[in-house]
Write an enzyme that holds these catalytic residues in place. Structure first.
Site, PDB file in Angstrom:
ATOM      1  N   LEU A 184     -36.434   6.102 -23.631  1.00  0.00           N
ATOM      2  CA  LEU A 184     -35.925   5.874 -22.532  1.00  0.00           C
ATOM      3  C   LEU A 184     -36.242   6.619 -21.387  1.00  0.00           C
ATOM      4  O   LEU A 184     -36.237   7.895 -21.827  1.00  0.00           O
ATOM      5  CB  LEU A 184     -34.480   5.537 -22.797  1.00  0.00           C
ATOM      6  CG  LEU A 184     -33.998   4.487 -23.411  1.00  0.00           C
ATOM      7  CD1 LEU A 184     -32.678   4.541 -23.794  1.00  0.00           C
ATOM      8  CD2 LEU A 184     -34.253   3.204 -22.652  1.00  0.00           C
ATOM      9  N   ASP A 185     -36.402   6.206 -20.389  1.00  0.00           N
ATOM     10  CA  ASP A 185     -36.802   7.290 -19.216  1.00  0.00           C
ATOM     11  C   ASP A 185     -35.706   8.419 -19.158  1.00  0.00           C
ATOM     12  O   ASP A 185     -34.520   7.957 -19.436  1.00  0.00           O
ATOM     13  CB  ASP A 185     -37.081   6.719 -17.995  1.00  0.00           C
ATOM     14  CG  ASP A 185     -38.321   5.787 -17.905  1.00  0.00           C
ATOM     15  OD1 ASP A 185     -39.183   6.241 -18.801  1.00  0.00           O
ATOM     16  OD2 ASP A 185     -38.463   4.963 -17.211  1.00  0.00           O
ATOM     17  N   GLU A 186     -35.908   9.419 -18.447  1.00  0.00           N
ATOM     18  CA  GLU A 186     -34.517  10.319 -18.040  1.00  0.00           C
ATOM     19  C   GLU A 186     -33.527   9.438 -17.330  1.00  0.00           C
ATOM     20  O   GLU A 186     -32.367   9.897 -17.451  1.00  0.00           O
ATOM     21  CB  GLU A 186     -35.378  11.495 -17.354  1.00  0.00           C
ATOM     22  CG  GLU A 186     -34.556  12.645 -17.254  1.00  0.00           C
ATOM     23  CD  GLU A 186     -35.099  13.792 -16.343  1.00  0.00           C
ATOM     24  OE1 GLU A 186     -34.170  14.869 -16.288  1.00  0.00           O
ATOM     25  OE2 GLU A 186     -36.207  13.696 -15.911  1.00  0.00           O
TER      26      GLU A 186
ATOM     27  N   SER B 266     -32.935   6.551 -17.478  1.00  0.00           N
ATOM     28  CA  SER B 266     -32.429   5.093 -18.210  1.00  0.00           C
ATOM     29  C   SER B 266     -31.294   5.661 -19.218  1.00  0.00           C
ATOM     30  O   SER B 266     -31.141   6.823 -19.668  1.00  0.00           O
ATOM     31  CB  SER B 266     -33.562   4.312 -18.948  1.00  0.00           C
ATOM     32  OG  SER B 266     -34.435   4.106 -17.410  1.00  0.00           O
TER      33      SER B 266
END
Length: 189
Positions: free
Chosen positions: A44-46, A48
């Site tokens: 998961l992106d930073e 997200s």
């Protein structure tokens, strides 16, 4: 004996345990005392949030990252998303990927009328003065870089907040941001 964990990844954390660049980043190991050899399954992106599965079993990671496993996201978007935009998302949209164009596969998408209770995000999104927002559910079984964010932008509703709520039949349920649950198995179907 392998160990498996369900985590509600908070906003602002990287989906990794080691970060070698100079800037200080928040890493998963700050949230819980994971055993050596623990790896995040997927990312998961930073910026997200939501469901992240972790394991000490590399084979489990391969199974869950496969295209057979659905991943469902709740997305808060800028503006009041229309049924027309939802229908376009379901059919697949063209997004930028790897310097070219990519058409996403058909997916499940629907409007969410009741605002999910995820609690406040680590960083305030914005306030009502900037216009209305709305929520949608998008379920994909592929995972191109920032795909869901690119998909909502492609139909004119940029993503403001993205929370993964389900991987296969594993749900985020009422796990609060930063909470970790150790489980015997994921039993992904």
């Amino acid at each position: 004996m392998y160990q498996h964990f369900i985590l509600h990844k908070p906003y602002g954390y990287l989906s990794q345990f080691i970060y070698e660049l100079k800037r200080k980043k928040k890493l998963l190991g700050e949230l819980y005392d994971f055993p050596a050899g623990t790896m995040a399954i997927g990312r998961l992106d930073e910026d997200s949030e939501g469901l992240l599965l972790l394991t000490t079993n590399g084979k489990m990671s391969e199974i869950i990252r496969s295209k057979k496993v659905d991943k469902e996201y709740y997305v808060q978007v800028d503006g009041i998303i229309t049924q027309e935009a939802i229908d376009i998302l379901k059919e697949g949209v063209e997004i930028g990927f790897d310097g070219g164009k990519y058409k996403t596969k058909k997916c499940d998408a629907r409007l969410i009328t009741e605002i999910p209770d995820f609690g406040p995000r680590g960083k305030k999104i914005r306030d009502e003065r900037h216009g209305p927002t709305s929520w949608a559910s998008i379920t994909v079984n592929e995972g191109k870089f920032r795909q869901v964010r690119k998909m909502t932008a492609a139909v004119g509703f940029p993503t403001l907040r993205l929370v993964r709520v389900r991987i296969g039949n594993v749900h985020l349920n009422n796990l609060k941001a930063g909470e970790v649950l150790e489980v015997d198995d994921f039993q992904i179907s």
